[in-house]
Design a protein around this motif. Structure first.
Motif, mmCIF file in Angstrom:
data_model
loop_
_atom_site.group_PDB
_atom_site.id
_atom_site.type_symbol
_atom_site.label_atom_id
_atom_site.label_comp_id
_atom_site.label_asym_id
_atom_site.label_seq_id
_atom_site.Cartn_x
_atom_site.Cartn_y
_atom_site.Cartn_z
ATOM 1 N N PHE A 320 0.834 -1.184 0.000
ATOM 2 C CA PHE A 320 0.000 0.000 0.000
ATOM 3 C C PHE A 320 0.875 1.243 0.000
ATOM 4 N N PRO A 321 0.366 2.364 -0.508
ATOM 5 C CA PRO A 321 1.094 3.631 -0.333
ATOM 6 C C PRO A 321 1.188 4.019 1.130
ATOM 7 N N SER A 322 2.160 4.846 1.457
ATOM 8 C CA SER A 322 2.348 5.235 2.860
ATOM 9 C C SER A 322 1.154 5.997 3.395
ATOM 10 N N SER A 323 0.461 6.751 2.552
ATOM 11 C CA SER A 323 -0.718 7.496 3.007
ATOM 12 C C SER A 323 -1.853 6.562 3.367
ATOM 13 N N ALA A 324 -1.983 5.462 2.607
ATOM 14 C CA ALA A 324 -3.055 4.508 2.904
ATOM 15 C C ALA A 324 -2.793 3.781 4.202
#
Length: 415
Positions: A320-324
């Motif tokens: 996952f992206p770090s924001s997710a």
């Protein structure tokens, strides 16, 4: 006179051969190897318990097979799986061959978690349903350890592959194997470093190729793939029949380790063909694990598809992206104590998936949505993926507990 003959006298003919055959079988099993609960083939641990439970119900990686771990993005979760795989081999006394890396890669292996005797006793007693029932009744009166009245029934329901692990643990503690008291899969800590023994059985074969700035024709004889094969053939032919070898290839075809000339299909596929032949020839001694960057070699290309066909098992990591990940760590998560998942795991193929083995179902998780989490103490944990409840929708959740006579009370909920 024949009727007065004793009936409880055992026959002596052939008993010595039958009594000696199980003993010889026990002595042939190497440390860190046990038979599969499905078809009896020998398996070894990958160093990750949840990954062992995924491998078609065999509770481990079958000897003579390979596992290709594909990963997209710039993360290195697949490298962590390789390090756990290497650490497990070093602890079990296996021969570990790291191809394409130098000795610096082996200095970052995670160390073994030291468990005390009291923790082991608690772990053994927690598996007993009667003990959990008694503790739940005692703690239901009050205190910090308060539990639900029926919590002891569902404590282990959420553990992924718990049924297969229980079945395998019952077999490993039986008298059928010689290493019944040995640990099949160890727990590792990323904050600790594994100290290699002085006569180390870990071999590093770095890539000797360098970028060619002279614009000359490539020399196929100097290919690192030929060096890798010569190293493996030499050690496998000289080792005993009960010696276990682990082959590790991190970031295959990565331009940071190899030149672009090695990514030609004729070079890579010939190497994988030869590696597959070694796995079949030494089917009771060798396992292999390879990682591949999907960002550089996506699955839509023919080269990657041929590499998957030459591998026995294929897994894909989609982080996952770090924001997710930061969003999933909100208080509205489904479980408070669990860490948020860091990516999805896709199973494209499982090794030894046939009519006898590869039972599938809940133990293998094949076809389910799976997520993985990497932590310091638990390592890589693979669990079924479930979305957390939507924030701000508490009225709808409470409305589901209402009935014709009004809202549901505590008496109505208990059963």
């Amino acid at each position: 006179m024949a009727s007065f003959r004793k009936r409880n006298v055992p026959l002596r003919s052939g008993t010595s051969a039958l009594s000696e055959s199980p003993t010889s079988i026990k002595q042939e099993l190497a440390q860190g190897v046990r038979p599969s609960p499905l078809d009896g083939r020998l398996t070894t641990s990958t160093g990750t318990r949840s990954l062992d439970g995924l491998l078609a119900g065999h509770a481990g990686l079958a000897l003579g097979t390979s596992l290709l771990v594909e990963e997209s993005g710039t993360t290195d979760f697949g490298g962590s799986l390789l390090k756990y795989y290497a650490s497990e081999g070093v602890v079990q006394g296996h021969h570990v061959h790291v191809l394409g890396m130098n000795e610096g890669w082996g200095r970052d292996l995670p160390g073994v978690v030291e468990t005390s005797k009291s923790a082991r006793k608690e772990g053994n007693s927690s598996g007993d349903g009667v003990h959990d029932r008694d503790t739940s009744r005692k703690s239901s009166d009050g205190g910090s350890g308060e539990k639900m009245k029926i919590a002891w029934r569902y404590e282990r329901l959420g553990e992924f592959g718990s049924g297969s692990r229980d079945r395998n643990s019952s077999q490993s503690t039986g008298p059928s194997t010689s290493n019944s008291g040995a640990i099949f899969c160890h727990d590792f800590d990323l904050s600790k470093r594994l100290i290699l023994p002085s006569p180390s059985l870990m071999y590093f074969v770095p890539s000797t190729s360098k970028p060619d700035f002279e614009f000359t024709d490539a020399n196929n004889s100097a290919s690192p793939f030929n060096t890798f094969l010569n190293h493996l053939i030499t050690h496998l032919s000289a080792s005993a029949s009960n010696t276990v070898h682990r082959i590790i290839i991190p970031n295959l075809l990565s331009p940071a380790l190899h030149t672009s000339e090695l990514s030609r299909p004729e070079s890579v596929l010939q190497f994988l063909h030869a590696l597959r032949a070694l796995l079949r020839k030494y089917s009771a001694q060798v396992t292999a694990m390879i990682t591949l960057p999907l960002t550089l070699y996506p699955r839509s290309t023919g080269l990657t598809r041929w590499m998957e066909l030459l591998s026995d098992g294929v897994l894909e990591l989609a982080p996952f992206p770090s924001s997710a990940i930061a969003t999933k760590s909100t208080p509205g998560a489904s479980t408070i104590q669990e860490e948020p998942p860091q990516g999805m795991l896709k199973i494209h193929r499982l090794p030894i998936f046939h009519e006898k083995g590869g039972g599938g179902g809940e133990a293998s998780g094949f076809g389910d949505d799976l997520a993985f989490t990497l932590s310091r103490r638990k390592g890589v944990v693979i669990k079924p993926f479930s979305l957390p409840p939507v924030e701000g929708d508490s009225e709808a959740q409470q409305g589901g507990l209402e009935h014709d006579h009004g809202k549901a009370t505590k008496v109505d909920i208990e059963f």
